[in-house]
Structures are given as structure tokens and as C-alpha cells.
Design a protein around this motif. Structure first.
Motif, mmCIF file in Angstrom:
data_model
loop_
_atom_site.group_PDB
_atom_site.id
_atom_site.type_symbol
_atom_site.label_atom_id
_atom_site.label_comp_id
_atom_site.label_asym_id
_atom_site.label_seq_id
_atom_site.Cartn_x
_atom_site.Cartn_y
_atom_site.Cartn_z
ATOM 1 N N PHE A 1 0.799 -0.929 0.086
ATOM 2 C CA PHE A 1 0.102 0.090 -0.065
ATOM 3 C C PHE A 1 0.846 1.479 -0.014
ATOM 4 C CE2 PHE A 1 -2.220 3.379 1.804
ATOM 5 C CZ PHE A 1 -3.709 3.377 1.297
ATOM 6 N N SER A 2 0.647 2.239 -0.739
ATOM 7 C CA SER A 2 1.219 3.486 -0.826
ATOM 8 C C SER A 2 0.277 4.323 -1.834
ATOM 9 C CB SER A 2 2.696 3.370 -1.525
ATOM 10 O OG SER A 2 2.400 3.312 -2.841
ATOM 11 N N GLU A 3 0.636 5.680 -1.602
ATOM 12 C CA GLU A 3 -0.378 6.619 -2.177
ATOM 13 C C GLU A 3 -0.261 6.341 -3.816
ATOM 14 O OE1 GLU A 3 -0.023 10.581 -1.075
ATOM 15 O OE2 GLU A 3 -0.280 10.359 1.047
ATOM 16 N N ASP A 4 0.711 5.629 -4.366
ATOM 17 C CA ASP A 4 0.834 5.462 -5.746
ATOM 18 C C ASP A 4 0.098 4.030 -5.942
ATOM 19 O OD1 ASP A 4 2.651 7.505 -6.095
ATOM 20 O OD2 ASP A 4 4.149 6.470 -5.209
ATOM 21 N N ILE A 5 -0.510 3.651 -5.339
ATOM 22 C CA ILE A 5 -1.230 2.064 -5.593
ATOM 23 C C ILE A 5 -2.499 2.614 -6.748
ATOM 24 C CG2 ILE A 5 -3.036 2.328 -3.524
ATOM 25 C CD1 ILE A 5 -2.820 -0.506 -3.788
ATOM 26 N N PRO A 6 -2.900 1.951 -7.749
ATOM 27 C CA PRO A 6 -3.520 2.376 -8.520
ATOM 28 C C PRO A 6 -5.081 2.131 -8.061
ATOM 29 C CG PRO A 6 -2.141 0.910 -9.741
ATOM 30 C CD PRO A 6 -1.598 0.992 -8.349
ATOM 31 N N LEU A 7 -5.879 3.101 -8.282
ATOM 32 C CA LEU A 7 -7.447 2.696 -7.635
ATOM 33 C C LEU A 7 -8.011 1.423 -7.931
ATOM 34 C CD1 LEU A 7 -9.302 6.204 -7.485
ATOM 35 C CD2 LEU A 7 -7.974 5.183 -5.603
ATOM 36 N N THR A 8 -7.705 1.134 -8.973
ATOM 37 C CA THR A 8 -8.424 -0.367 -9.677
ATOM 38 C C THR A 8 -7.629 -1.401 -8.789
ATOM 39 O OG1 THR A 8 -6.770 -0.260 -11.273
ATOM 40 C CG2 THR A 8 -8.866 0.558 -12.006
#
Length: 123
Positions: free
Chosen positions: A48-55
Motif C-alpha cells: 500500500f502506498s499513495e501510488d497504488i492504482p485505484l483499480t
């Protein structure tokens, strides 16, 4: 459906460790064909990070959608652009698009990370 990275390694080879991937299972020996006897397989998913794709986030933890609705995803659905926008957004992009303040951003990230990590740990 969770996105996974599958790699095979020759027997005795040490799989590389990358910061952007977290091992879900210990490397295990398996046989796919006579050619790959004893090959090792590493199964991993994104941390998990802020760069994870929403999909990826929504596929792994569908209950995150309810939380995202409170922070602006509802507006994207109402505008009829959900299918166009969401596959192209990371969590960071969503936060920017919704113009969330730092406190809101921290709350959102904290809630989503907790749910996502519970899902990965089997909870």
C-alpha cells in the motif's frame, strides 16, 4: 481479483526482493512441466502506498469504495466518468483531483491502508 506477480526461478536461485512488492507466500517448490521441475515461484502483490492504482485498491479491498465515496468518488460517479477516470487514477491522483486538505488526506490514507493491509493478511 488480486493482481499478482508470478516469477519462476531455477532450483537453488535466490529470488530478488523489491521494495515495491511484498511476498504473500513463502517461495515454494513446484513442478509445472518436465522442463521446469523444481522451479520456484514467488507470488506477490503491491504494498500500500499513495501510488497504488485505484483499480488495484478496489479489486483487493472492495469495501474501500465506500470510504472513497465520502471523499469524492460519488461525484465522479454522478458525473458519469467513473469508468474513464478510475482506471487511470492512483490514490495520490485521486487526492489531488478531489483537492483534499492534509488532514482529510491523512484520514483517508490511514483508513484505506488499514483495510488494504487487513485484506492482504487474510483478515
Amino acid at each position: 481479483m488480486t493482481r499478482v506477480l508470478l516469477r519462476t526461478f531455477p532450483p537453488g536461485a535466490k529470488p530478488p526482493v523489491r521494495n515495491s512488492w511484498v511476498c504473500m507466500r513463502k517461495t515454494e517448490s513446484t513442478t509445472y512441466s518436465s522442463k521446469n521441475q523444481g522451479a520456484q515461484v514467488m507470488v506477490a502483490v503491491m504494498k500500500f502506498s499513495e501510488d497504488i492504482p485505484l483499480t488495484t485498491l478496489l479489486e483487493t479491498a472492495p469495501e474501500c469504495e465506500e470510504i472513497l465515496m465520502k471523499y469524492g468518488l460519488q461525484k465522479i460517479k454522478e458525473d458519469g466518468v467513473y469508468e474513464i477516470v478510475v482506471p487511470r487514477l492512483t490514490l495520490r491522483g485521486f487526492i489531488t483531483l478531489m483537492n483534499l486538505k492534509e488532514k482529510e488526506r491523512d484520514e483517508l490514507v490511514s483508513k484505506l491502508e488499514e483495510i488494504y493491509n487487513k485484506k492482504l493478511s487474510g483478515g
